[in-house]
Design an enzyme around this catalytic site. Sequence first.
Site, PDB file in Angstrom:
ATOM      1  N   TYR A   1      31.537  11.874  -9.853  1.00 18.09           N
ATOM      2  CA  TYR A   1      31.652  11.214  -8.548  1.00 18.09           C
ATOM      3  C   TYR A   1      30.289  10.869  -7.945  1.00 18.09           C
ATOM      4  O   TYR A   1      30.208  10.060  -7.019  1.00 18.09           O
ATOM      5  CB  TYR A   1      32.409  12.112  -7.566  1.00 18.09           C
ATOM      6  CG  TYR A   1      33.905  12.067  -7.714  1.00 18.09           C
ATOM      7  CD1 TYR A   1      34.511  12.487  -8.897  1.00 18.09           C
ATOM      8  CD2 TYR A   1      34.721  11.628  -6.677  1.00 18.09           C
ATOM      9  CE1 TYR A   1      35.894  12.452  -9.037  1.00 18.09           C
ATOM     10  CE2 TYR A   1      36.099  11.599  -6.815  1.00 18.09           C
ATOM     11  CZ  TYR A   1      36.682  12.010  -7.992  1.00 18.09           C
ATOM     12  OH  TYR A   1      38.048  11.972  -8.122  1.00 18.09           O
TER      13      TYR A   1
ATOM     14  N   ASP B   1      46.294  17.283  -8.059  1.00 20.06           N
ATOM     15  CA  ASP B   1      47.526  16.485  -8.013  1.00 20.06           C
ATOM     16  C   ASP B   1      48.629  17.176  -8.815  1.00 20.06           C
ATOM     17  O   ASP B   1      49.786  17.237  -8.388  1.00 20.06           O
ATOM     18  CB  ASP B   1      47.285  15.071  -8.565  1.00 20.06           C
ATOM     19  CG  ASP B   1      46.851  14.100  -7.471  1.00 20.06           C
ATOM     20  OD1 ASP B   1      46.385  14.565  -6.416  1.00 20.06           O
ATOM     21  OD2 ASP B   1      46.983  12.872  -7.678  1.00 20.06           O
TER      22      ASP B   1
HETATM   23  C1  IPM Z   1      41.401  12.919  -3.352  1.00 24.14           C
HETATM   24  C2  IPM Z   1      41.445  11.453  -3.622  1.00 24.14           C
HETATM   25  C3  IPM Z   1      40.024  10.917  -3.648  1.00 24.14           C
HETATM   26  C4  IPM Z   1      39.283  11.637  -4.751  1.00 24.14           C
HETATM   27  C5  IPM Z   1      39.880   9.415  -3.830  1.00 24.14           C
HETATM   28  C6  IPM Z   1      40.718   8.645  -2.848  1.00 24.14           C
HETATM   29  C7  IPM Z   1      38.440   8.979  -3.756  1.00 24.14           C
HETATM   30  O1  IPM Z   1      42.099  11.195  -4.820  1.00 24.14           O
HETATM   31  O2  IPM Z   1      40.958  13.315  -2.258  1.00 24.14           O
HETATM   32  O3  IPM Z   1      41.808  13.710  -4.205  1.00 24.14           O
HETATM   33  O4  IPM Z   1      39.308  11.214  -5.904  1.00 24.14           O
HETATM   34  O5  IPM Z   1      38.665  12.643  -4.444  1.00 24.14           O
HETATM   35 MN    MN Z   2      42.939  12.968  -5.773  1.00 28.21          MN
END
Ligand code: IPM
Ligand code: MN
Length: 339
Positions: free
Chosen positions: A132, A244
């Site tokens: 990131y 997720d």
């Molecule tokens: C999260 C989201 C974000 C991430 C995106 C929207 C940049 O998926 O907060 O998990 O990848 O961190």
């Molecule tokens: Mn996410």
Amino acid sequence: MTQRVHSIAVIGGDGIGPEVTGAALEVVRAAGVSFTTKEFDLGAARYLRDGFVLDDATLERLRGFDAIMLGAIGPAIGDTRIPGGTLERGLLLRMRFGLDLYINFRPFHAVQGSLAEGCDFAIVRENTEGPYAGEGGVLRYGTPHEVATQGSVNTRFGVERCVRYAFDHAARAARPKVTLVHKTNVLIYAGDLWSRVVAEVKKEYPQVEVDYNHVDAACIYLVEDPQRYSVIVTDNLFGDILSDLAGAVTGGIGFAASGNINPTKSGASLFEPVHGAAHDIVGTNRANPLAAVSSAVLMLEHLGENEAAARIAAAVRDFQGDASILGTSGITAQLLERL
Ligand code: IPM
Ligand code: MN
């Protein structure tokens, strides 16, 4: 004793964002916490209106609040007017990096009937580094010889402060155990750094058990044996994906809370539900505010309002009924009643 009045910046954002932050703030107020709010108009709708994403001055104003509460950011599915990354990198990641929100804390309390029923665990995700960070670039763009690189940044400093946070949390958890999740058999440089840091910090926490899983295996365990986890610590990308999956097995992303935390408080920490903007159900009373409310619980813990946080957390835990039938107002009313 004079009560503290907390200053909260509110970024309702897009879609159902304002509905769920509104419900969460109502619950916080009912729990007896004093706060002022200042709304910031940021997100997809704002960008589409005047092209504004986030500038230095706004970031500096946000820094000065006691906390930031965010609903959801993003355009409706199928709306292609905003180039990918504009809001993700320009707004969300810019706040995470700029305010040094180096912990992404995501607790999961599995709801009844979910795959992981009975399980309680948390993911401590490093929130400022990894892939990131944005290292990399492109050469010979658009040609058959195009080269794209996207590096993963792992600093001793960044890994250590994240691992320390995970151990601190685990030491206070019902089950003092930290599981490092990585891919040390392939990502040997970063994996070795994470492993060594975990082994070193572990020496200061003799009471905390340590385990390690490869990330692919962790995906199986989260589905088939989630009770093995108490605190998972992992890098930014693995943490994004695993949280997720963890949301899905513990009852759905509609319940998942998250805190983007700067434990040093040199910048305001940001609390947001993990779910998205769900434009399709805006204004229909169908948004589930429980993830936003649980994010507010994390905010209150961060602000030292532990008693109110515990009462709201208990109300969420005792919530009964079908969220999809009760709707936003019915769920909120039940929480208010339980307080
Ligand atoms: C999260 C989201 C974000 C991430 C995106 C929207 C940049 O998926 O907060 O998990 O990848 O961190
Ligand atoms: Mn996410």
